[in-house]
Design a protein around this motif. Sequence first.
Motif, short mmCIF file in Angstrom:
data_model
loop_
_atom_site.label_atom_id
_atom_site.label_comp_id
_atom_site.label_asym_id
_atom_site.label_seq_id
_atom_site.Cartn_x
_atom_site.Cartn_y
_atom_site.Cartn_z
N UNK A 157 0.84 -1.21 0.00
CA UNK A 157 0.00 0.00 0.00
C UNK A 157 0.87 1.25 0.00
N UNK A 158 1.89 1.27 0.85
CA UNK A 158 2.80 2.41 0.89
C UNK A 158 3.55 2.57 -0.43
N UNK A 159 3.99 1.45 -0.97
CA UNK A 159 4.75 1.50 -2.23
C UNK A 159 3.87 1.99 -3.38
N UNK A 160 2.61 1.58 -3.38
CA UNK A 160 1.69 2.04 -4.42
C UNK A 160 1.50 3.55 -4.34
N UNK A 161 1.36 4.07 -3.13
CA UNK A 161 1.19 5.51 -2.95
C UNK A 161 2.42 6.27 -3.44
N UNK A 162 3.61 5.74 -3.13
CA UNK A 162 4.84 6.38 -3.57
C UNK A 162 4.92 6.47 -5.09
N UNK A 163 4.30 5.54 -5.78
CA UNK A 163 4.35 5.48 -7.24
C UNK A 163 3.10 6.06 -7.89
N UNK A 164 2.29 6.75 -7.10
CA UNK A 164 1.09 7.41 -7.61
C UNK A 164 0.10 6.43 -8.24
N UNK A 165 0.06 5.22 -7.68
CA UNK A 165 -0.93 4.24 -8.11
C UNK A 165 -2.15 4.32 -7.18
N UNK A 166 -3.33 4.39 -7.77
CA UNK A 166 -4.55 4.50 -6.98
C UNK A 166 -4.97 3.12 -6.46
#
Length: 715
Positions: free
Chosen positions: A330-339
Amino acid sequence: MGDTDPSLSSAEPTIPELGPLFDPDSVAVVGASPDSFYSGNLVANLLDYGFEGTLYPVNPGRDEVWGRECYDDVDDLPETVDLTVVSVPREYVVDVVATAGERGVPVALVLTAGFSEADEEGHRLASRLAETAAATGIRIVGPNCIGVMAARGATLTSTCSRQPQPGRIGLVSQSGALAFTTFFERAADRDLHFSHIVSTGNEADLTLTDYVAYLAEQETVDVICAYVEGIDDPEQFMRVAERATRDGTPVLTVKIGQSDLAEEATLSHTGSLTGSDDAWRAAFDQTGVQRVPDIPDLLSRANAHTAYDAVDGDRLCIASTSGGLASLLADMAAERNLALPDIDGATERTLLAIDELLTYGGFNNPADIRGYGAEVLPEIADALLSDDAFDAYVFAIGLPGVDDRAETIATDLERIVTAADDPVYVLWTGRKEPDDPTVTPPYARLRESVPVYEDPGRCLDAVASTTEYVEDRDRVADQPSRRELADALDVPDLDLPRGRVLEWRETEPLLDAFDIPVVETRVATDPEAAVAAAEAVGYPVVLKVDSPALPHRTDIGAVALGLDSPEAVHEAYRDVREAALAHVDESDVAGVLVQPMVDDGVEAILGVAPGDVFDSVVTVGPGGVLVEALDESATLVPPFSPGDARRAVEGTALADLLTDRRGGAALSVEDVVDLLVNVGNLAASVDAVGELDLNPVVITEDGPVAVDVLVRTRD
């Protein structure tokens, strides 16, 4: 006409005909010998890896080799071959290539080293090679080249430990050893395969840009990977990369080293803001090229581009057998601007009805399906994949990949991935080493048919790479091409003096030609004229010495601010001149500039900085005291579109400073964008301009206006 930038008037990049290189029907190897590491191993690989064409060894010292007649010279061959491989001492290379070119051979692959990478004689021989290519029409790969490979054609390299399997990744590398001993081997270990591999060598003729242009047109290439050390003609590369992006072929790049940007000493503040690598970053961004940090990242992202169709958006659903892994993702997705849209409605109700999940309350995204969820992956996938809220999926398996349970998991995942309409990524983080090393474990067998990621970060990098590419492709397609931007330039007829800072009378026509607004400026040559000018422009005023010999006049006290009376102007005129004359001769002082004070607005800095690889770059960011305080600016390679200019401005704090003004109305970002485009057009059109510094530019409700300008021309 004006003094234009010659790089922008170059012909549109052509696509070289390299079929004879990658899939030749006949090959001559000059210097062929089983005793030679390079030519011997190349011939062995060529024959062992399925070459069905005709091989002609050429070596005057032998009668027969590899069971074939050995010829003394290319001219003695019974036919004109498609490809000549050259592996002879460097002093003979030019003559061999010239003979092949005169015979009509379309391509020469030169393995021999000792050219531009070696010494003065090597540089001379490299120049002769380039001249030979131009004179005879033969295309030259190398010299100092370790070879090339086409999995559906020929393998022509001494360094390839196993037969290539057909893949859909095209690789162009300016390091031969990395191409075959690292990229190829590492990828093959992970069941990832290439369509083509090119070691570019010293690029006496064919360049990395040529190979990218060729590969982007091949139906067997889904994505191009490039290992870049340096590019002599970056404008051509940008046009080729832009075309590939626009036409549907992603270009992923590892760029090492630092460019030669701004090696010459700069006088401008904008020049000092531009880092050594900023121009490459800008060039890649403007053309949609994705820059990645290292080889494993390059391969993991390329794998996704070959395995999946273009993704519809950035909405990701993650199902993980581990709650901790779910939180990490979840954190990694946010860092990569993935919804990460919610899992709700019918999808959530279906999942809650699956008894094996042992879930209470509801589901989040990422969904923690726990280890029990691995037993019912098909049911989970049916629920998630039928939900239109998501564009891509990650199944994260934090369990061993080598045991009996893994057999079922691998079988289920293969069916899920291959049947899904949307991209489904497999992340398998559990044990990878089986008890019996002679047995291929389930996760590895799965990897033979679908991508399997072992590292969470690289998995989400791959997802993000595919979503970013679609965004980049659409953005590039929606704006004018670099060729169109260059063709649209309106080049003014200016005759600028060379090799110095310009006086105001020389600067003003240049700025007027590109609609770059400057505060009203008058030149005075005596105190009375300064007072008259001040009364004409309106108090309070600024006085500045106009001297090409004093580009940093503030540092020596040759500027006076806030003058609000004739007496103050009269006295300041003498003061700033005396300050200047303490450092330069009177002949170096053209006069004193008189300008009204402008202090009600947001300050920005815009300008042009010099470079060697890129002819020039344009910089924008917050100005005034905020230049050092924020240490934030954006760089662009001219010419550029309004869309690129807008992204640059919005990528700095300047946009927020303009739109979020406490106690004041928002100021126009578009006005700054227009000004930035004009500065870019100036940089692209007028090669004589080495540096332009607009610092500060004050953005007011009436628009932006430069209050201080420095222009330095090239020698």
